[in-house]
Write a protein that holds these residues in place. Structure first.
Motif, PDB file in Angstrom:
ATOM      1  N   ARG A   1      12.202   2.947   6.096  1.00  0.00           N
ATOM      2  CA  ARG A   1      11.489   3.753   7.086  1.00  0.00           C
ATOM      3  C   ARG A   1      10.411   2.940   7.811  1.00  0.00           C
ATOM      4  N   ILE A   2       9.697   2.123   7.053  1.00  0.00           N
ATOM      5  CA  ILE A   2       8.633   1.311   7.654  1.00  0.00           C
ATOM      6  C   ILE A   2       9.250   0.277   8.616  1.00  0.00           C
ATOM      7  N   ALA A   3      10.384  -0.281   8.233  1.00  0.00           N
ATOM      8  CA  ALA A   3      11.063  -1.245   9.111  1.00  0.00           C
ATOM      9  C   ALA A   3      11.464  -0.570  10.425  1.00  0.00           C
ATOM     10  N   GLU A   4      11.973   0.654  10.300  1.00  0.00           N
ATOM     11  CA  GLU A   4      12.369   1.416  11.484  1.00  0.00           C
ATOM     12  C   GLU A   4      11.168   1.651  12.408  1.00  0.00           C
ATOM     13  N   ARG A   5      10.086   2.100  11.804  1.00  0.00           N
ATOM     14  CA  ARG A   5       8.888   2.465  12.577  1.00  0.00           C
ATOM     15  C   ARG A   5       8.190   1.268  13.207  1.00  0.00           C
ATOM     16  N   THR A   6       8.387   0.085  12.635  1.00  0.00           N
ATOM     17  CA  THR A   6       7.755  -1.107  13.221  1.00  0.00           C
ATOM     18  C   THR A   6       8.751  -1.890  14.086  1.00  0.00           C
ATOM     19  N   ASN A   7       9.883  -1.273  14.386  1.00  0.00           N
ATOM     20  CA  ASN A   7      10.947  -1.969  15.120  1.00  0.00           C
ATOM     21  C   ASN A   7      11.329  -3.298  14.479  1.00  0.00           C
ATOM     22  N   GLY A   8      11.382  -3.296  13.176  1.00  0.00           N
ATOM     23  CA  GLY A   8      11.831  -4.488  12.455  1.00  0.00           C
ATOM     24  C   GLY A   8      10.743  -5.503  12.158  1.00  0.00           C
ATOM     25  N   ARG A   9       9.537  -5.277  12.666  1.00  0.00           N
ATOM     26  CA  ARG A   9       8.484  -6.271  12.416  1.00  0.00           C
ATOM     27  C   ARG A   9       8.143  -6.357  10.928  1.00  0.00           C
ATOM     28  N   SER A  10       8.195  -5.226  10.233  1.00  0.00           N
ATOM     29  CA  SER A  10       7.881  -5.267   8.797  1.00  0.00           C
ATOM     30  C   SER A  10       8.949  -6.058   8.039  1.00  0.00           C
TER      31      SER A  10
ATOM     32  N   VAL B   1      -6.978  -9.454  -3.631  1.00  0.00           N
ATOM     33  CA  VAL B   1      -5.554  -9.186  -3.852  1.00  0.00           C
ATOM     34  C   VAL B   1      -4.901  -8.888  -2.503  1.00  0.00           C
ATOM     35  N   PRO B   2      -3.870  -9.663  -2.151  1.00  0.00           N
ATOM     36  CA  PRO B   2      -3.190  -9.365  -0.891  1.00  0.00           C
ATOM     37  C   PRO B   2      -2.435  -8.036  -0.958  1.00  0.00           C
ATOM     38  N   ALA B   3      -2.155  -7.457   0.216  1.00  0.00           N
ATOM     39  CA  ALA B   3      -1.523  -6.127   0.272  1.00  0.00           C
ATOM     40  C   ALA B   3      -0.123  -6.209   0.884  1.00  0.00           C
ATOM     41  N   PHE B   4       0.619  -7.267   0.518  1.00  0.00           N
ATOM     42  CA  PHE B   4       2.007  -7.421   0.933  1.00  0.00           C
ATOM     43  C   PHE B   4       2.104  -7.684   2.434  1.00  0.00           C
ATOM     44  N   TYR B   5       2.191  -6.656   3.273  1.00  0.00           N
ATOM     45  CA  TYR B   5       2.326  -6.859   4.717  1.00  0.00           C
ATOM     46  C   TYR B   5       1.062  -7.472   5.331  1.00  0.00           C
ATOM     47  N   SER B   6      -0.068  -7.239   4.691  1.00  0.00           N
ATOM     48  CA  SER B   6      -1.318  -7.813   5.204  1.00  0.00           C
ATOM     49  C   SER B   6      -1.965  -8.641   4.095  1.00  0.00           C
ATOM     50  N   SER B   7      -2.901  -9.516   4.488  1.00  0.00           N
ATOM     51  CA  SER B   7      -3.322 -10.552   3.544  1.00  0.00           C
ATOM     52  C   SER B   7      -4.410 -10.103   2.572  1.00  0.00           C
TER      53      SER B   7
ATOM     54  N   SER C   1       0.810  -1.214   0.000  1.00  0.00           N
ATOM     55  CA  SER C   1       0.000   0.000   0.000  1.00  0.00           C
ATOM     56  C   SER C   1       0.846   1.267   0.000  1.00  0.00           C
ATOM     57  N   VAL C   2       2.179   1.153  -0.199  1.00  0.00           N
ATOM     58  CA  VAL C   2       2.921   2.357  -0.589  1.00  0.00           C
ATOM     59  C   VAL C   2       2.502   2.731  -2.010  1.00  0.00           C
TER      60      VAL C   2
ATOM     61  N   GLU D   1      -2.888  -0.367  10.725  1.00  0.00           N
ATOM     62  CA  GLU D   1      -1.713   0.160  11.423  1.00  0.00           C
ATOM     63  C   GLU D   1      -0.582   0.447  10.417  1.00  0.00           C
ATOM     64  N   ILE D   2      -0.377  -0.493   9.529  1.00  0.00           N
ATOM     65  CA  ILE D   2       0.725  -0.329   8.573  1.00  0.00           C
ATOM     66  C   ILE D   2       0.406   0.802   7.581  1.00  0.00           C
ATOM     67  N   ASP D   3      -0.852   0.928   7.199  1.00  0.00           N
ATOM     68  CA  ASP D   3      -1.233   2.011   6.280  1.00  0.00           C
ATOM     69  C   ASP D   3      -0.953   3.381   6.884  1.00  0.00           C
ATOM     70  N   GLN D   4      -1.214   3.492   8.173  1.00  0.00           N
ATOM     71  CA  GLN D   4      -0.934   4.738   8.892  1.00  0.00           C
ATOM     72  C   GLN D   4       0.562   5.084   8.816  1.00  0.00           C
ATOM     73  N   LEU D   5       1.399   4.066   9.091  1.00  0.00           N
ATOM     74  CA  LEU D   5       2.853   4.267   9.040  1.00  0.00           C
ATOM     75  C   LEU D   5       3.308   4.622   7.621  1.00  0.00           C
ATOM     76  N   ILE D   6       2.694   3.972   6.658  1.00  0.00           N
ATOM     77  CA  ILE D   6       3.055   4.233   5.262  1.00  0.00           C
ATOM     78  C   ILE D   6       2.701   5.676   4.890  1.00  0.00           C
ATOM     79  N   ASP D   7       1.521   6.127   5.331  1.00  0.00           N
ATOM     80  CA  ASP D   7       1.125   7.521   5.072  1.00  0.00           C
ATOM     81  C   ASP D   7       2.177   8.486   5.606  1.00  0.00           C
ATOM     82  N   GLU D   8       2.603   8.224   6.848  1.00  0.00           N
ATOM     83  CA  GLU D   8       3.599   9.112   7.465  1.00  0.00           C
ATOM     84  C   GLU D   8       4.923   9.071   6.707  1.00  0.00           C
ATOM     85  N   ALA D   9       5.329   7.865   6.310  1.00  0.00           N
ATOM     86  CA  ALA D   9       6.600   7.721   5.595  1.00  0.00           C
ATOM     87  C   ALA D   9       6.547   8.440   4.246  1.00  0.00           C
ATOM     88  N   ILE D  10       5.397   8.381   3.572  1.00  0.00           N
ATOM     89  CA  ILE D  10       5.254   9.058   2.268  1.00  0.00           C
ATOM     90  C   ILE D  10       5.325  10.579   2.456  1.00  0.00           C
TER      91      ILE D  10
END
Ligand code: PSU
Ligand code: MN
Length: 316
Positions: A274-283, A191-197, A165-166, A245-254
């Motif tokens: 940036r997304i990896a940083e913001r999720t503490n590596g979970r992404s 259609v899956p959205a990469f980080y989410s199904s 969803s970037v 949650e991930i969409d929110q982070l993506i919005d901020e990163a964009i």
């Protein structure tokens, strides 16, 4: 391939043997190694992806440009080199191939470039994490990945975890429709959205078995209809991130990216980091798991495809 005496393509012996014998081969991209993940997990992941392909009965062919050679199948030492020295390795899409090759440089191939080189070698299935597509804000930037153009013209199945969803998922799907690329859902209706199904957008066709996908691929080529089939494979639930949650982070990163003035081919690597940083590596964990999952499905499809081709050859 036309050439003037120089052999641009260097197919690894294991890959060459498998192709000659009609066995299953899966091509793998290398941008993910150099520009999609940090060292050393990039190298570790690239090797694990190859092991999973092997464990599922296919031969892995990681593709990259080294010293101007289009390499189809890498040694572990070459994967290590790419992963460690990613700053000296150009992110190579299709248009970059002749430049990097003629300069005898190094390049990590995107989905577009990997598809192109893989088909030069006769490979029919590849795996990746996510494809490039239409970026959000396309009205201003006109940023549409060359992956989409390559998908429209290159005869290979591309297994991915859907569309991140970037990207603008709806517009990316519209482009794929225009390009004549069928979007299949492996055991999913959306259609899956990469980080989410799920992105909520419907797939063109749901297919629950690798052999059905292989049959569609075979049929496309038999009919002479050029272009790829996009196989979307949802990240397993236990590794998925929460879509909202991930969409929110993506919005901020964009937003941050736009402020920094980052554009063009630098956008995807920036956003991933940036997304990896913001999720503490979970992404990153999720990214790794979905790539492994895609490698397994790609191997299954490649195996079914090789069986179909062998069977046809026996009958004729
Ligand atoms: N998506 C990811 N990780 C990646 C990429 C996409 O989650 O590393 C890479 C792929 O190689 C893809 C490329 O082909 O980014 C698309 O880049 P661009 O949008 O610049 O074409
Ligand atoms: Mn772009």
């Amino acid at each position: 391939m036309h050439n003037s005496g120089r052999n641009y393509l260097e197919v690894h012996r294991d890959v060459r043997d498998a192709l000659d014998e009609g066995r299953a081969v899966v091509a793998l991209e290398s941008t993910i190694i150099c520009h999609g993940m940090p060292y050393p997990r990039n190298v570790d992941t690239a090797k694990r992806v190859e092991s999973i392909v092997r464990a599922n009965g296919a031969v892995p062919a990681t593709i990259a440009i080294l010293d101007g050679q289009l390499k189809v199948g890498l040694e572990d030492s070459e994967i290590e080199y790419l992963g460690r020295n990613s700053r000296q390795v150009t992110k190579a899409s299709r248009r970059d191939l002749p430049i990097i090759v003629s300069r005898r440089g190094n390049g990590a191939t995107t989905v577009a470039a990997t598809m192109t080189v893989a088909t030069m070698a006769g490979i029919r299935v590849m795996a990746t994490g996510g494809i490039g597509g239409v970026h959000r804000g396309v009205e201003q930037s006109m940023d549409v990945s060359a992956d989409l153009d390559a998908l429209s013209r290159t005869n290979i199945a591309v297994v991915c975890a859907g569309i991140k969803s970037v990207l603008d998922i709806g517009r990316t799907l519209e482009c794929l429709e225009t390009a004549g690329v069928p979007v299949l859902g492996y055991r999913t209706d959306t259609v899956p959205a990469f980080y989410s199904s799920s992105s909520g957008f419907p797939v063109d066709y749901r297919m629950d078995e690798a052999h059905a996908i292989a049959a569609a691929l075979r049929c496309k080529f038999d009919l002479g209809i050029n272009g790829a089939i996009l196989v979307t494979n949802p990240v397993p639930d236990e590794h998925a991130l929460n879509g909202k949650e991930i969409d929110q982070l993506i919005d901020e990163a964009i937003t941050e990216m736009n402020k920094l003035g980052i554009t063009g081919k630098a956008t995807t690597p920036f956003l991933l980091a940036r997304i990896a940083e913001r999720t503490n590596g979970r992404s990153l964990d999720t990214n790794i798991e979905l790539v492994l999952n895609n490698a397994k499905l790609a191997a299954n499809i490649a195996l079914e495809y090789s069986r179909l081709v062998t069977r046809d050859n026996e009958f004729h």
